[in-house]
Design a protein around this motif. Sequence first.
Motif, short mmCIF file in Angstrom:
data_model
loop_
_atom_site.label_atom_id
_atom_site.label_comp_id
_atom_site.label_asym_id
_atom_site.label_seq_id
_atom_site.Cartn_x
_atom_site.Cartn_y
_atom_site.Cartn_z
N CYS A 62 51.03 46.14 3.80
CA CYS A 62 51.14 46.40 5.15
C CYS A 62 50.70 47.83 5.60
CB CYS A 62 52.62 46.27 5.38
SG CYS A 62 53.45 44.72 5.36
N MET A 63 50.79 48.61 4.65
CA MET A 63 50.28 50.19 4.93
C MET A 63 48.64 50.44 5.06
SD MET A 63 53.35 51.74 5.74
CE MET A 63 54.38 50.46 5.86
N ILE A 64 48.13 49.61 3.85
CA ILE A 64 47.02 49.65 4.05
C ILE A 64 46.15 49.07 5.16
CG2 ILE A 64 44.63 48.60 2.86
CD1 ILE A 64 46.41 48.98 0.33
N ALA A 65 46.70 47.69 5.75
CA ALA A 65 46.18 47.08 6.82
C ALA A 65 46.46 48.07 8.24
CB ALA A 65 47.13 46.12 7.31
N ALA A 66 47.55 48.90 8.12
CA ALA A 66 47.81 49.60 9.61
C ALA A 66 46.74 50.94 9.30
CB ALA A 66 49.16 50.15 9.32
N ASN A 67 46.66 51.38 8.32
CA ASN A 67 45.51 52.38 8.08
C ASN A 67 43.99 51.95 8.23
OD1 ASN A 67 46.73 55.25 7.08
ND2 ASN A 67 48.01 53.87 5.80
N VAL A 68 43.83 50.78 7.82
CA VAL A 68 42.57 50.27 8.31
C VAL A 68 42.42 50.13 9.77
CG1 VAL A 68 40.79 48.11 8.32
CG2 VAL A 68 42.26 49.02 6.06
N ALA A 69 43.34 49.68 10.42
CA ALA A 69 43.43 49.34 12.16
C ALA A 69 43.28 50.86 12.51
CB ALA A 69 44.72 48.82 12.31
N ALA A 70 43.97 52.01 12.00
CA ALA A 70 43.82 53.16 12.35
C ALA A 70 42.36 53.80 12.13
CB ALA A 70 44.84 54.11 11.73
N GLY A 71 41.84 53.71 11.23
CA GLY A 71 40.38 54.10 10.77
C GLY A 71 39.47 53.33 11.81
N ARG A 72 39.62 52.13 12.16
CA ARG A 72 38.84 51.40 12.94
C ARG A 72 39.05 51.93 14.38
NH1 ARG A 72 39.42 45.14 11.96
NH2 ARG A 72 38.43 45.05 14.14
N PHE A 73 40.24 52.34 14.71
CA PHE A 73 40.64 52.85 16.08
C PHE A 73 39.85 54.31 16.40
CE2 PHE A 73 42.87 55.40 19.08
CZ PHE A 73 43.15 54.74 20.40
N ALA A 79 37.32 55.42 14.81
CA ALA A 79 35.95 55.20 14.62
C ALA A 79 35.27 54.78 16.13
CB ALA A 79 35.62 54.47 13.50
N ASP A 80 36.10 53.67 16.54
CA ASP A 80 35.52 53.09 17.67
C ASP A 80 35.48 54.23 19.00
OD1 ASP A 80 35.34 50.51 16.50
OD2 ASP A 80 37.26 49.92 17.37
N HIS A 81 36.43 55.26 18.73
CA HIS A 81 36.76 56.20 19.91
C HIS A 81 36.13 57.38 19.49
CE1 HIS A 81 40.01 53.22 20.88
NE2 HIS A 81 39.69 53.54 22.28
N LYS A 82 35.12 57.45 18.66
CA LYS A 82 34.37 58.55 18.13
C LYS A 82 35.33 59.63 18.11
CE LYS A 82 29.93 56.77 19.56
NZ LYS A 82 30.35 55.46 19.76
N ILE A 83 36.59 59.76 17.39
CA ILE A 83 37.44 60.71 17.16
C ILE A 83 37.09 61.38 15.88
CG2 ILE A 83 39.83 61.43 17.20
CD1 ILE A 83 40.40 59.07 18.94
N PRO A 84 36.95 62.54 15.82
CA PRO A 84 36.87 63.19 14.41
C PRO A 84 37.85 63.16 13.47
CG PRO A 84 35.77 64.63 16.17
CD PRO A 84 36.73 63.62 16.85
N ALA A 85 37.71 62.51 12.23
CA ALA A 85 39.04 62.46 11.67
C ALA A 85 38.61 62.75 9.99
CB ALA A 85 39.52 61.08 11.63
#
Length: 489
Positions: free
Chosen positions: A467-478, A480-486
């Motif tokens: 569950c945590m991996i899925a949430a982090n994958v979604a956060a990573g995509r978010f 990346a999609d919004h071009k936020i440095p992370a």
Amino acid sequence: MSQETVSDPQAALEAEKYENPVASREFILQLLAEHDGPLTLNRLISLLGYDGDDERIEGLSRRMRAMERDGQVIRNRRGGYVPVTHAELVRGRVLGHRDGFGFLVPDDGGDDVFLSPRVMRALLNGDRAVVQVTGLDRRGRREGNLVEVIERANAEIVGRLVLEAGIAFVVPDHARITQDILVPMTDLMGARDGQIVRVALVEQPTLRHKPVGKVVEVLGDHMSPGMEIDVAINSHGIPHEWPQEVLAAIDGLNPEVEESHKSGRVDLRHMPLVTIDGADSKDFDDAVFCQATPDGFRLLVAIADVSHYVNVGSALDREGFNRATSVYFPGRVLPMLPEVLSNGLCSLNPDVDRLCLCADMLINNDGQIAKFRFFEGVMKSAARLTYDTVAKVLIDQDAEARAAHAHVLEPLETLHRLYKVLRAARERRGAIDFDTVETKIVFGEGRKIEAIVPYERNDAHKIIEECMIAANVAAGRFVADHKIPALYR
């Protein structure tokens, strides 16, 4: 800095005077580098044209002291300043060794500089210093002599007090600090031979003299139960007391979420989110809920909304930054935030309203995240579950456990089905599974270690991990999609 080089001194000085009341650090370093030999403060004043300008002279004096403190320049015995950019001068942090020698880890990278036991007599582990490279030792390592101590790292040291032939000294507990701390007999604060004490350093070590300290706290007797935790906390400088400004910040905090703070948030209180943690967990950071959809699953992962209570730049934020993380010892935790937050408002305790950040994901039957969204919510945990309880419900099909948790049984079983789908997707893409055996310490009477036993991981642990991996994958995509440095791991 506008000037390109000190080679045209008049133009550079005019530009520097125009831009800054006092010459910048960069300009001073350039000026020092272009002169043969050290420059005294008076010579710098003359070169910069500050003669008779008391305000600028005072400002320059302060700047030179700051540059010396920060290791940008060193001052010789005649008061001349030299930039620490010469090949033979290296600044960095001292790393002591239990055998008495040490190394200087350069600030700018590169190979460490070996420091002999003689040089280390004036230094303690963690100090920042400038050393002069004198050559190579017999093993081909760069070797250095001490030029200047920039910063002392140890204001206090924890160790065992020894009283011997009318002399008192403390043997540090820290393996990288090999020098005994001398303690005058008048500064023992009632400590007895063999006790573990905390000493404040009154005098730092020099090449000729050992460090001198005074006892400020008696921690207890050597080898007494729990003493190793107190020693570790003090030896490693782990913050364990709250500053007054933090206590003032939490004073008056309501243990329940105020109604006004719930407005404008998505209301999740009707959804049976549950927390799943170890039996000995005291704070609950995350909660999950899963339901079946025509195309797969809907997964909600909620985490406590700490940012609502910890504002950027606040006393709580600064202390959290200072602590960096909660520190866990067997049977004891030093939290990153005060308990009214860590165990209260920022802990997703059952049957109470809590503010949260939520990842809402639609996952198809192939284990792929089809859609996701993030929002601020307010939730009420339907149950505080342990890994063992979830294993009894889902794996062992224990009738008593299933009956006791009938109100969350359906979402738990759906969560288990989702786990199997995510697990299969993991295996298809060849993800590495670090399935190592962890251990836990079992304490007996008087906090003596009774046993060290393996900590068994079951499907309940793995459900939460997926569950945590899925949430982090979604956060990573978010991001990346919004071009936020992370940062990604």
